[in-house]
Design a protein around this motif. Structure first.
Motif, PDB file in Angstrom:
ATOM      1  N   ASN A  49       0.852  -1.190   0.000  1.00 39.54           N
ATOM      2  CA  ASN A  49       0.000   0.000   0.000  1.00 39.54           C
ATOM      3  C   ASN A  49       0.882   1.232   0.000  1.00 39.54           C
ATOM      4  OD1 ASN A  49      -1.999   1.925   0.273  1.00 39.54           O
ATOM      5  ND2 ASN A  49      -2.921   1.037   2.104  1.00 39.54           N
ATOM      6  N   LYS A  63      -3.437  -9.582  -7.337  1.00 36.86           N
ATOM      7  CA  LYS A  63      -4.051  -8.256  -7.218  1.00 36.86           C
ATOM      8  C   LYS A  63      -4.011  -7.804  -5.770  1.00 36.86           C
ATOM      9  CE  LYS A  63      -7.193  -9.084 -10.997  1.00 36.86           C
ATOM     10  NZ  LYS A  63      -8.258 -10.013 -11.312  1.00 36.86           N
ATOM     11  N   ARG A  64      -3.804  -6.518  -5.556  1.00 40.23           N
ATOM     12  CA  ARG A  64      -3.939  -6.009  -4.206  1.00 40.23           C
ATOM     13  C   ARG A  64      -4.924  -4.861  -4.183  1.00 40.23           C
ATOM     14  NH1 ARG A  64      -0.488  -1.833  -4.424  1.00 40.23           N
ATOM     15  NH2 ARG A  64       1.118  -2.102  -6.031  1.00 40.23           N
ATOM     16  N   ILE A  65      -5.764  -4.910  -3.155  1.00 38.96           N
ATOM     17  CA  ILE A  65      -6.824  -3.915  -3.020  1.00 38.96           C
ATOM     18  C   ILE A  65      -6.694  -3.277  -1.642  1.00 38.96           C
ATOM     19  CG2 ILE A  65      -9.328  -3.530  -3.097  1.00 38.96           C
ATOM     20  CD1 ILE A  65      -8.245  -6.713  -4.569  1.00 38.96           C
ATOM     21  N   CYS A  66      -6.801  -1.964  -1.588  1.00 42.66           N
ATOM     22  CA  CYS A  66      -6.652  -1.223  -0.324  1.00 42.66           C
ATOM     23  C   CYS A  66      -7.920  -0.448   0.011  1.00 42.66           C
ATOM     24  CB  CYS A  66      -5.495  -0.244  -0.429  1.00 42.66           C
ATOM     25  SG  CYS A  66      -3.944  -1.010  -0.930  1.00 42.66           S
ATOM     26  N   GLU A  67      -8.005  -0.018   1.274  1.00 44.01           N
ATOM     27  CA  GLU A  67      -9.157   0.732   1.798  1.00 44.01           C
ATOM     28  C   GLU A  67     -10.324  -0.218   2.116  1.00 44.01           C
ATOM     29  OE1 GLU A  67      -9.068   4.846   1.728  1.00 44.01           O
ATOM     30  OE2 GLU A  67      -7.362   3.628   2.341  1.00 44.01           O
ATOM     31  N   ILE A  70     -13.677  -0.271   0.215  1.00 44.39           N
ATOM     32  CA  ILE A  70     -13.453  -0.633  -1.187  1.00 44.39           C
ATOM     33  C   ILE A  70     -13.230  -2.145  -1.283  1.00 44.39           C
ATOM     34  CG2 ILE A  70     -11.867  -0.376  -3.148  1.00 44.39           C
ATOM     35  CD1 ILE A  70     -11.489   2.561  -2.291  1.00 44.39           C
ATOM     36  N   TYR A  74     -15.401  -4.963  -3.249  1.00 42.71           N
ATOM     37  CA  TYR A  74     -14.698  -5.874  -4.173  1.00 42.71           C
ATOM     38  C   TYR A  74     -15.082  -7.326  -3.856  1.00 42.71           C
ATOM     39  CZ  TYR A  74     -10.885  -8.534  -6.303  1.00 42.71           C
ATOM     40  OH  TYR A  74     -10.154  -9.454  -7.031  1.00 42.71           O
ATOM     41  N   GLU A  77     -18.453  -8.113  -5.059  1.00 43.80           N
ATOM     42  CA  GLU A  77     -18.578  -8.191  -6.516  1.00 43.80           C
ATOM     43  C   GLU A  77     -17.868  -9.396  -7.122  1.00 43.80           C
ATOM     44  OE1 GLU A  77     -17.300  -4.273  -7.651  1.00 43.80           O
ATOM     45  OE2 GLU A  77     -19.045  -3.345  -6.701  1.00 43.80           O
TER      46      GLU A  77
ATOM     47  N   PRO B  90     -14.612  -6.188 -11.393  1.00 43.32           N
ATOM     48  CA  PRO B  90     -14.511  -5.824  -9.979  1.00 43.32           C
ATOM     49  C   PRO B  90     -13.175  -5.207  -9.577  1.00 43.32           C
ATOM     50  CG  PRO B  90     -15.553  -7.962 -10.174  1.00 43.32           C
ATOM     51  CD  PRO B  90     -15.115  -7.590 -11.554  1.00 43.32           C
ATOM     52  N   TYR B  91     -12.072  -5.670 -10.169  1.00 46.91           N
ATOM     53  CA  TYR B  91     -10.778  -5.118  -9.782  1.00 46.91           C
ATOM     54  C   TYR B  91     -10.624  -3.697 -10.327  1.00 46.91           C
ATOM     55  CZ  TYR B  91      -5.780  -4.593  -9.034  1.00 46.91           C
ATOM     56  OH  TYR B  91      -4.549  -4.129  -8.642  1.00 46.91           O
ATOM     57  N   ARG B  93     -13.050  -1.709 -10.853  1.00 49.09           N
ATOM     58  CA  ARG B  93     -13.929  -0.892 -10.013  1.00 49.09           C
ATOM     59  C   ARG B  93     -13.217  -0.509  -8.717  1.00 49.09           C
ATOM     60  NH1 ARG B  93     -19.593  -1.898 -11.486  1.00 49.09           N
ATOM     61  NH2 ARG B  93     -20.375  -1.762  -9.354  1.00 49.09           N
ATOM     62  N   ALA B  94     -12.527  -1.492  -8.134  1.00 51.66           N
ATOM     63  CA  ALA B  94     -11.812  -1.237  -6.876  1.00 51.66           C
ATOM     64  C   ALA B  94     -10.721  -0.187  -7.094  1.00 51.66           C
ATOM     65  CB  ALA B  94     -11.216  -2.531  -6.325  1.00 51.66           C
ATOM     66  N   LEU B  95     -10.022  -0.269  -8.208  1.00 50.96           N
ATOM     67  CA  LEU B  95      -8.970   0.711  -8.511  1.00 50.96           C
ATOM     68  C   LEU B  95      -9.563   2.101  -8.711  1.00 50.96           C
ATOM     69  CD1 LEU B  95      -6.425  -0.918 -10.995  1.00 50.96           C
ATOM     70  CD2 LEU B  95      -6.070  -0.280  -8.607  1.00 50.96           C
ATOM     71  N   ARG B  97     -12.361   3.242  -7.515  1.00 52.48           N
ATOM     72  CA  ARG B  97     -12.820   3.717  -6.204  1.00 52.48           C
ATOM     73  C   ARG B  97     -11.648   4.160  -5.350  1.00 52.48           C
ATOM     74  NH1 ARG B  97     -17.086  -1.105  -5.967  1.00 52.48           N
ATOM     75  NH2 ARG B  97     -18.970   0.091  -6.472  1.00 52.48           N
ATOM     76  N   PHE B  98     -10.541   3.432  -5.433  1.00 52.90           N
ATOM     77  CA  PHE B  98      -9.352   3.772  -4.650  1.00 52.90           C
ATOM     78  C   PHE B  98      -8.851   5.166  -5.015  1.00 52.90           C
ATOM     79  CE2 PHE B  98      -5.556   3.109  -2.232  1.00 52.90           C
ATOM     80  CZ  PHE B  98      -4.582   3.825  -2.903  1.00 52.90           C
TER      81      PHE B  98
END
Lengths: 228, 227
Positions: A49, A63-67, A70, A74, A77, B90-91, B93-95, B97-98
């Motif tokens: 991050n 893949k990496r997702i933050c927050e 959010i 994810y 979905e 979805p990924y 979308r996440a980006l 939103r980020f």
């Protein structure tokens, strides 16, 4: 994608990390929790991050997702066979998002202020927190439509957003004798918190406020020693 | 629900209001803009946004929706048959939103403060931070657009609208402070994107002209000085 390919970089006391873990539990997704101390910015955290250097981070394959919110969306979905986290109706979704944003932008940050405030200032912050809870009580009545959770029969987005905060709210209650959760003022929220503790998706992810208090005191002692 | 029943409580200079109007335009949804001065809290605003008392508010039928990002996602969900605003993956979308959260929580607040900042040192520091943010957004553009014209790909999407809505005040800040933030040498892709965005049919009639915003800014400054 294989669910063993899911990791959460986080820490058990974190309200934001627990939101992510609750969402994964709702969807019955297995994951590995990589515990990290958020106060030490480890190389893994910074790499995962780089913009915010904060937990939680969800790793899904490469893949990496933050927050946290959010990440929760994810999760909703991607894992579409599990129960839905966000409501299906567009207006209900908007209301859930509105209140989740309220919690993160206006209400939960007050607890941070509470830590540092003294005397009259502290009283003022306590009043704001209580005022916010009254709003959330109203939101609960509107969203739940007579059912157990903000999300209806099952835990949903707004339940997860607020449930993550409950441990620290109760810890502050105990430390300050503030009685944030008051049956006479916010009876529905009190009932809701009770239900969280018996819901299979979230009950194991609600840290014991007494343990949080111990942790907080240890941290305070360390900070004071460090600044001497 | 009949699309004739859509109202927006707003004000033409507002970044956040313009996002909502752009989203409605993309979906070809007709609406009535009820202009108001956000500093005077008229009753219709207090009634429809009692928690924050702020514009924009979208009123669809009799249902109010508040907070620009919540409204944009609502528009995308409620008018699902039109052009999509959020990406479908979805990924992605996440980006999106980020980066939108980054813009609203970290970057744009710096831009808003910059124009008001008087101290030389503070101003320099803020300019540095705003510029660093733009470099991050340049990188985000390169990865999200995948060689196409917009963050959203072939057409304007969620992240385009959010960052695009900030361009007006960013340009005013550049003129007033005599600085260059949209620097072609440092953020070439983003500068090209900004030009494309501002002239795109989907949004150009909604986006306020920089000259009009500048005029408004000068009027407000004169008024404040006279007071």
């Amino acid at each position: 994608m294989a669910t063993s390919n899911v990791k959460v970089l986080g820490a058990w006391p974190s309200p934001f990390v627990n939101r992510v873990r609750m969402a994964l539990k709702v969807k019955s997704v297995d994951y590995e929790l990589i515990e990290t101390n958020p106060h030490e910015k480890t190389e893994l955290l910074i790499k995962s991050n780089p913009v915010h250097k904060k937990i939680p981070v969800l790793f899904h394959g490469d893949k990496r997702i933050c927050e946290s919110l959010i990440i929760v969306q994810y999760i909703d979905e991607v894992w579409t066979d599990g129960p839905s986290i966000l409501p299906s109706d567009p207006y209900d979704r908007a209301i859930a998002r509105f209140w989740a944003a309220y919690i993160d932008d206006k209400w939960f940050p007050l607890f941070q202020l509470l830590r540092d405030a003294q005397g009259e200032e502290r009283k003022a912050v306590v009043e704001k927190i209580s005022g916010g809870l009254l709003l959330l009580e109203g939101a609960f009545v509107d969203c739940s439509k007579g059912k157990a959770f903000f999300g209806g029969d099952n835990v949903g987005y707004l339940d997860i957003a607020l449930a993550g905060c409950v441990g620290w709210m109760r810890a502050s209650d105990i430390l300050l004798g503030a009685k944030f959760l008051d049956e006479t003022k916010t009876p529905h929220l009190v009932g809701w918190v009770g239900k969280l503790y018996s819901d299979s998706s979230v009950k194991d992810l609600m840290p014991d406020p007494h343990i949080l208090i111990e942790l907080y005191k240890k941290f305070q002692a360390m900070s004071e020693a460090a600044s001497e | 629900m009949a699309t004739g029943d859509v109202k927006v409580l707003g004000a033409w200079p507002s970044t956040f209001v313009n996002r909502v109007l752009m989203a409605l335009k993309i979906k070809s949804v007709e609406y009535e803009l009820i202009e108001m001065n956000p500093r005077e809290k008229p009753e219709i605003l207090l009634r429809n946004n009692p928690v924050h008392k702020k514009i924009p508010v979208l009123i669809h039928g009799d249902k109010p929706v508040c907070e620009s990002l919540v409204i944009m996602q609502y528009i995308d969900d409620a008018w699902a048959t039109g052009t999509s605003i959020l990406p479908s993956d979805p990924y992605d979308r996440a980006l999106a939103r980020f980066w939108v959260a980054y813009i609203d929580d970290k970057w744009f607040p710096l831009v808003k403060v910059l124009i008001e900042t008087e101290g030389e040192e503070e101003r320099t520091e803020l300019i540095q931070k705003v510029s660093e943010g733009l470099v991050l957004l340049e990188e985000a553009f390169v990865s999200c657009s995948e060689g196409k014209d917009f963050f959203g790909g072939e057409s304007i999407g969620y992240l385009d609208i959010v960052l695009g809505s900030c361009l007006g005040w960013l340009r005013v800040t550049q003129i007033v402070l005599e600085i260059e933030l949209l620097d072609r040498t440092k953020i070439p892709q983003l500068v090209k994107w900004a030009d494309r965005f501002s002239s795109d049919d989907a949004v150009k009639d909604v986006l306020p002209k920089t000259e009009k915003l500048l005029e408004l800014y000068r009027k407000i400054q004169a008024f404040l000085k006279a007071a």
